[in-house]
Design a protein around this motif. Sequence first.
Motif, PDB file in Angstrom:
ATOM      1  N   ASN A   1       9.607 -10.452 -17.524  1.00  0.00           N
ATOM      2  CA  ASN A   1       7.982  -9.811 -16.718  1.00  0.00           C
ATOM      3  C   ASN A   1       7.704 -10.384 -15.826  1.00  0.00           C
ATOM      4  OD1 ASN A   1       8.058  -8.795 -19.667  1.00  0.00           O
ATOM      5  ND2 ASN A   1       6.596 -10.462 -19.778  1.00  0.00           N
ATOM      6  N   VAL A   2       7.696  -8.722 -15.225  1.00  0.00           N
ATOM      7  CA  VAL A   2       6.901  -9.183 -13.349  1.00  0.00           C
ATOM      8  C   VAL A   2       5.848  -8.594 -13.256  1.00  0.00           C
ATOM      9  CG1 VAL A   2       7.587  -8.477 -11.063  1.00  0.00           C
ATOM     10  CG2 VAL A   2       9.715  -8.934 -12.872  1.00  0.00           C
ATOM     11  N   LEU A   3       5.006  -9.570 -12.660  1.00  0.00           N
ATOM     12  CA  LEU A   3       3.005  -8.492 -12.345  1.00  0.00           C
ATOM     13  C   LEU A   3       3.138  -9.456 -11.211  1.00  0.00           C
ATOM     14  CD1 LEU A   3       1.152  -8.137 -13.816  1.00  0.00           C
ATOM     15  CD2 LEU A   3       0.246 -10.181 -14.058  1.00  0.00           C
ATOM     16  N   ALA A   4       2.839  -8.362 -10.446  1.00  0.00           N
ATOM     17  CA  ALA A   4       1.468  -8.751  -8.968  1.00  0.00           C
ATOM     18  C   ALA A   4       0.618  -7.267  -9.000  1.00  0.00           C
ATOM     19  CB  ALA A   4       2.844  -8.414  -7.991  1.00  0.00           C
ATOM     20  N   TYR A   5       0.060  -7.440  -7.820  1.00  0.00           N
ATOM     21  CA  TYR A   5      -0.244  -6.397  -7.929  1.00  0.00           C
ATOM     22  C   TYR A   5      -0.861  -6.184  -6.177  1.00  0.00           C
ATOM     23  CZ  TYR A   5      -3.393  -6.694 -11.931  1.00  0.00           C
ATOM     24  OH  TYR A   5      -3.893  -7.251 -13.119  1.00  0.00           O
ATOM     25  N   VAL A   6      -0.395  -4.480  -6.023  1.00  0.00           N
ATOM     26  CA  VAL A   6      -0.048  -4.071  -4.418  1.00  0.00           C
ATOM     27  C   VAL A   6      -1.601  -3.966  -4.039  1.00  0.00           C
ATOM     28  CG1 VAL A   6       1.184  -2.740  -3.371  1.00  0.00           C
ATOM     29  CG2 VAL A   6       2.148  -3.115  -5.309  1.00  0.00           C
ATOM     30  N   GLY A   7      -2.269  -4.679  -2.799  1.00  0.00           N
ATOM     31  CA  GLY A   7      -3.267  -4.320  -2.187  1.00  0.00           C
ATOM     32  C   GLY A   7      -3.725  -2.966  -1.564  1.00  0.00           C
ATOM     33  N   THR A   8      -3.550  -1.982  -1.893  1.00  0.00           N
ATOM     34  CA  THR A   8      -4.036  -0.584  -1.953  1.00  0.00           C
ATOM     35  C   THR A   8      -4.475   0.232  -3.098  1.00  0.00           C
ATOM     36  OG1 THR A   8      -3.493   1.503  -0.865  1.00  0.00           O
ATOM     37  CG2 THR A   8      -2.050   0.631  -2.936  1.00  0.00           C
ATOM     38  N   THR A   9      -5.302   0.764  -2.904  1.00  0.00           N
ATOM     39  CA  THR A   9      -6.317   2.187  -3.335  1.00  0.00           C
ATOM     40  C   THR A   9      -5.684   3.262  -3.443  1.00  0.00           C
ATOM     41  OG1 THR A   9      -7.543   2.997  -2.240  1.00  0.00           O
ATOM     42  CG2 THR A   9      -8.391   0.653  -3.317  1.00  0.00           C
ATOM     43  N   SER A  10      -4.768   3.476  -2.658  1.00  0.00           N
ATOM     44  CA  SER A  10      -4.156   4.938  -2.660  1.00  0.00           C
ATOM     45  C   SER A  10      -3.031   4.936  -3.682  1.00  0.00           C
ATOM     46  CB  SER A  10      -3.669   4.922  -0.740  1.00  0.00           C
ATOM     47  OG  SER A  10      -2.575   6.261  -1.281  1.00  0.00           O
ATOM     48  N   LEU A  11      -2.432   5.990  -4.135  1.00  0.00           N
ATOM     49  CA  LEU A  11      -1.518   5.955  -5.203  1.00  0.00           C
ATOM     50  C   LEU A  11      -0.237   6.446  -4.137  1.00  0.00           C
ATOM     51  CD1 LEU A  11      -0.316   5.985  -8.233  1.00  0.00           C
ATOM     52  CD2 LEU A  11      -0.601   8.462  -8.182  1.00  0.00           C
ATOM     53  N   PRO A  12       0.051   7.286  -3.407  1.00  0.00           N
ATOM     54  CA  PRO A  12       1.342   7.439  -2.556  1.00  0.00           C
ATOM     55  C   PRO A  12       1.753   6.183  -1.989  1.00  0.00           C
ATOM     56  CG  PRO A  12      -0.132   9.285  -2.434  1.00  0.00           C
ATOM     57  CD  PRO A  12      -1.485   7.990  -2.551  1.00  0.00           C
ATOM     58  N   VAL A  13       0.722   5.131  -1.198  1.00  0.00           N
ATOM     59  CA  VAL A  13       0.981   3.819  -1.119  1.00  0.00           C
ATOM     60  C   VAL A  13       1.789   3.096  -1.850  1.00  0.00           C
ATOM     61  CG1 VAL A  13       0.603   1.768   0.604  1.00  0.00           C
ATOM     62  CG2 VAL A  13      -0.363   3.968   0.994  1.00  0.00           C
ATOM     63  N   TYR A  14       0.886   3.686  -2.858  1.00  0.00           N
ATOM     64  CA  TYR A  14       1.582   2.153  -4.355  1.00  0.00           C
ATOM     65  C   TYR A  14       3.087   2.947  -4.399  1.00  0.00           C
ATOM     66  CZ  TYR A  14       2.575   0.664  -8.642  1.00  0.00           C
ATOM     67  OH  TYR A  14       3.282   0.373  -9.970  1.00  0.00           O
ATOM     68  N   GLN A  15       3.088   3.779  -4.511  1.00  0.00           N
ATOM     69  CA  GLN A  15       4.279   4.355  -5.333  1.00  0.00           C
ATOM     70  C   GLN A  15       5.109   3.827  -3.886  1.00  0.00           C
ATOM     71  OE1 GLN A  15       2.890   8.311  -5.666  1.00  0.00           O
ATOM     72  NE2 GLN A  15       3.405   8.079  -7.784  1.00  0.00           N
ATOM     73  N   GLU A  16       4.949   3.918  -2.734  1.00  0.00           N
ATOM     74  CA  GLU A  16       6.599   3.218  -1.981  1.00  0.00           C
ATOM     75  C   GLU A  16       6.427   2.454  -2.372  1.00  0.00           C
ATOM     76  OE1 GLU A  16       5.293   4.354   2.110  1.00  0.00           O
ATOM     77  OE2 GLU A  16       5.035   6.606   1.241  1.00  0.00           O
ATOM     78  N   VAL A  17       5.268   1.162  -2.006  1.00  0.00           N
ATOM     79  CA  VAL A  17       5.284  -0.415  -2.489  1.00  0.00           C
ATOM     80  C   VAL A  17       5.958  -0.776  -3.676  1.00  0.00           C
ATOM     81  CG1 VAL A  17       4.854  -2.034  -2.738  1.00  0.00           C
ATOM     82  CG2 VAL A  17       3.280  -0.350  -1.138  1.00  0.00           C
ATOM     83  N   ALA A  18       6.056  -0.116  -4.626  1.00  0.00           N
ATOM     84  CA  ALA A  18       6.866   0.188  -5.782  1.00  0.00           C
ATOM     85  C   ALA A  18       8.210   0.445  -6.055  1.00  0.00           C
ATOM     86  CB  ALA A  18       5.930   0.980  -7.540  1.00  0.00           C
ATOM     87  N   GLU A  19       8.707   1.431  -5.374  1.00  0.00           N
ATOM     88  CA  GLU A  19       9.944   1.689  -5.456  1.00  0.00           C
ATOM     89  C   GLU A  19      10.130   0.489  -4.632  1.00  0.00           C
ATOM     90  OE1 GLU A  19      11.663   4.980  -2.897  1.00  0.00           O
ATOM     91  OE2 GLU A  19      10.983   5.783  -3.651  1.00  0.00           O
ATOM     92  N   GLU A  20      10.217   0.379  -3.502  1.00  0.00           N
ATOM     93  CA  GLU A  20      10.596  -0.466  -2.337  1.00  0.00           C
ATOM     94  C   GLU A  20      10.799  -1.959  -3.229  1.00  0.00           C
ATOM     95  OE1 GLU A  20       8.229  -1.577   0.711  1.00  0.00           O
ATOM     96  OE2 GLU A  20       8.057   0.523   1.218  1.00  0.00           O
ATOM     97  N   LEU A  21       9.890  -2.724  -3.705  1.00  0.00           N
ATOM     98  CA  LEU A  21      10.207  -3.430  -5.409  1.00  0.00           C
ATOM     99  C   LEU A  21      10.926  -3.522  -5.814  1.00  0.00           C
ATOM    100  CD1 LEU A  21       6.208  -4.276  -5.948  1.00  0.00           C
ATOM    101  CD2 LEU A  21       7.838  -5.597  -4.290  1.00  0.00           C
TER     102      LEU A  21
END
Length: 173
Positions: free
Chosen positions: A130-150
């Motif tokens: 299980n992997v859990l973390a929080y991405v420090g943004t409220t922007s869905l497009p920014v989150y999606q980019e970070v999630a893809e990188e991860l």
Amino acid sequence: MASKQSIENLIGTITLYSAAPIKVGNIGNFGGVRGTVEEIGLRCTRIRTLDRSVIHMPNAKLAEMEIENISEREKIRFKTEIRLDYSTDAKQLQAIINDIKALLKQHEKVDESPMRVTFKGFGNAGLELNVLAYVGTTSLPVYQEVAEELQLGIMAIVAEHGSKMVPVWPVSA
């Protein structure tokens, strides 16, 4: 009877403006409807759904329902489950866990806490992480980019340590 509904909607409007659980432009879940608030009128609120249709919700009803205001979140949860092939040994597994933790810690958009990478156990399809973390943004497009990188980083880590991810196949009864 008609005046009763008008009075209820007016009270609902006053409640929506005074408590301000939503504002024009907010994205949220409104009684099972997900969309963007486009207008808060005297009688009803106009919500544009994700399918681009429009719903006019009476303010009296809206003021009584549970509202999830997605626009007010301060960060977005990144959560994924990984299943590794059973040929992965304990040393490989520990190295994979450590490297995924390092990947999360090194990413500038990932918050320090909470951040967890844990060996969940032995599943039907493989070793479960299980992997859990929080991405420090409220922007869905920014989150999606970070999630893809991860996720791409996790794939590279698994391959680097000589393991492979396995799919979960539906178990037939």
